[in-house]
Design an enzyme around this catalytic site. Structure first.
Site, short mmCIF file in Angstrom:
data_model
loop_
_atom_site.label_atom_id
_atom_site.label_comp_id
_atom_site.label_asym_id
_atom_site.label_seq_id
_atom_site.Cartn_x
_atom_site.Cartn_y
_atom_site.Cartn_z
N ASP A 149 -9.54 -97.39 -22.49
CA ASP A 149 -8.82 -96.00 -22.82
C ASP A 149 -9.55 -95.52 -23.90
O ASP A 149 -8.00 -94.84 -24.87
CB ASP A 149 -7.67 -96.84 -23.31
CG ASP A 149 -7.65 -98.16 -24.34
OD1 ASP A 149 -9.00 -98.64 -24.51
OD2 ASP A 149 -7.07 -99.34 -24.61
N SER A 150 -10.55 -96.04 -24.92
CA SER A 150 -10.78 -94.99 -26.22
C SER A 150 -10.93 -92.92 -25.21
O SER A 150 -11.90 -92.61 -26.55
CB SER A 150 -12.39 -95.80 -26.02
OG SER A 150 -13.38 -95.98 -24.59
N ASP A 209 -9.77 -99.96 -18.37
CA ASP A 209 -9.10 -100.41 -19.17
C ASP A 209 -7.64 -100.22 -18.57
O ASP A 209 -7.49 -99.36 -17.67
CB ASP A 209 -9.23 -99.85 -20.33
CG ASP A 209 -9.85 -101.08 -21.07
OD1 ASP A 209 -10.28 -101.54 -21.34
OD2 ASP A 209 -10.70 -99.33 -22.43
N LYS A 239 -9.82 -104.80 -17.32
CA LYS A 239 -9.22 -105.75 -18.68
C LYS A 239 -8.47 -104.63 -19.80
O LYS A 239 -7.42 -103.95 -19.31
CB LYS A 239 -10.76 -105.06 -19.86
CG LYS A 239 -10.48 -105.43 -20.80
CD LYS A 239 -12.28 -104.90 -21.39
CE LYS A 239 -12.20 -103.58 -22.13
NZ LYS A 239 -11.51 -103.85 -23.66
N GLU A 255 -6.20 -106.41 -22.89
CA GLU A 255 -6.02 -106.93 -24.66
C GLU A 255 -5.07 -107.97 -24.79
O GLU A 255 -4.08 -108.33 -24.23
CB GLU A 255 -6.23 -105.84 -26.01
CG GLU A 255 -6.86 -104.90 -25.66
CD GLU A 255 -6.48 -103.64 -27.08
OE1 GLU A 255 -5.63 -103.78 -27.58
OE2 GLU A 255 -7.01 -102.43 -26.69
N GLU A 272 -14.38 -107.56 -30.19
CA GLU A 272 -14.56 -106.98 -30.90
C GLU A 272 -14.20 -107.25 -31.88
O GLU A 272 -12.88 -107.18 -32.99
CB GLU A 272 -13.73 -105.09 -30.62
CG GLU A 272 -14.11 -104.27 -31.59
CD GLU A 272 -13.19 -103.07 -30.30
OE1 GLU A 272 -13.06 -101.83 -31.27
OE2 GLU A 272 -12.47 -103.34 -30.28
#
Length: 256
Positions: free
Chosen positions: A39-40, A78, A106, A108, A175
């Protein structure tokens, strides 16, 4: 798709964030182990200040594109901001990403998403966790800082990592945490850790490909521009892979 086998044989895992078929094809041919549709893309593709504006439709579009360019790598996608607020929503969106071509999803967070982790485990969907700095929780640039520096927050990250392992997570991205904490978590877990600014002792390393190629105009401490000493993108990617595999990257210079 056995990431644990890398850890068991002591081989470092290489991962790069990619957003399109052309780059995906190059990185696949070069031999990277994992491609992450991150999602970067909210930062490097859309030009946003954070990842919060990335939608499920964005992730599906880019996952489909990347999937068309790969044959050998493990493809992780993501789950974007607010796409896993309930277990039911998590399952539905994870299934959509798998249908788009991802092998694994993935997202968070830790204990606050227990039911979401468990419903994916129950439905045999492979999951990569993400602890430490969680970009989807960032609201202003000053919030981008190293996590787990004090005893209490470090212990929370450790506890969450242990729980994610019991909930069937296949790997965990760590991270922006101190290298000592990254080492401790990596030693505790049986599943692999993939670090980004988490020290050399993690079981693998991930970078945003645009950062690794020096084309974002911003170089965080944990990034090395591999294109500087190489003539083309393929050579830079191979240099990244070799540096991670032979443990020459990251160095203390790239760690906290």
């Amino acid at each position: 798709m056995n990431l644990k086998a890398f850890k068991e044989r002591g081989e470092k895992i290489t991962c790069l964030s990619v957003y399109d078929a052309s780059f995906a094809r190059i990185f696949d041919i070069c031999g990277v182990d994992i491609i992450l549709v991150g999602d970067s893309l909210g930062n490097v593709i859309q030009g946003g200040e954070n990842t919060l504006g990335v939608s499920m439709n964005d992730m599906l579009y880019h996952t489909k594109a990347v999937a068309k360019g790969v044959q050998n790598v493990i493809l992780i996608a993501d789950m974007p901001f607010q796409s896993y607020t309930t277990p039911e929503q998590t399952l539905k969106n994870a299934q959509r990403l798998i249908q788009a071509g991802a092998h694994m999803v993935k997202f968070e967070g830790g204990r606050e998403h227990e039911d979401s982790f468990k419903i994916l485990q129950h439905n045999h969907i492979s999951v990569c966790g993400h602890l430490g700095l969680e970009p989807q929780s960032i609201r202003c640039p000053s919030d981008y800082k190293v996590q787990g520096r004090d005893k209490d927050t470090a212990q929370k990250i450790i506890d969450d990592a242990k729980m994610l392992e019991t909930w069937g997570v296949d790997a965990i991205v760590l991270e922006c945490i101190p290298a000592t904490l990254g080492k401790k978590i990596s030693q505790i877990l049986r599943i692999p850790t993939i670090g980004i600014g988490a020290g050399a002792s993690c079981d693998g390393q991930v970078l945003v490909s645009y950062d690794m190629l020096g084309i974002t105009g911003h170089t965080p401490k944990f990034v090395k521009n591999f294109l500087l000493d190489n003539d083309d993108i393929q050579s830079a990617v191979k240099a990244f892979i070799q540096a991670v595999k032979n443990k020459s990257f990251p160095t203390n210079k790239h760690s906290y």
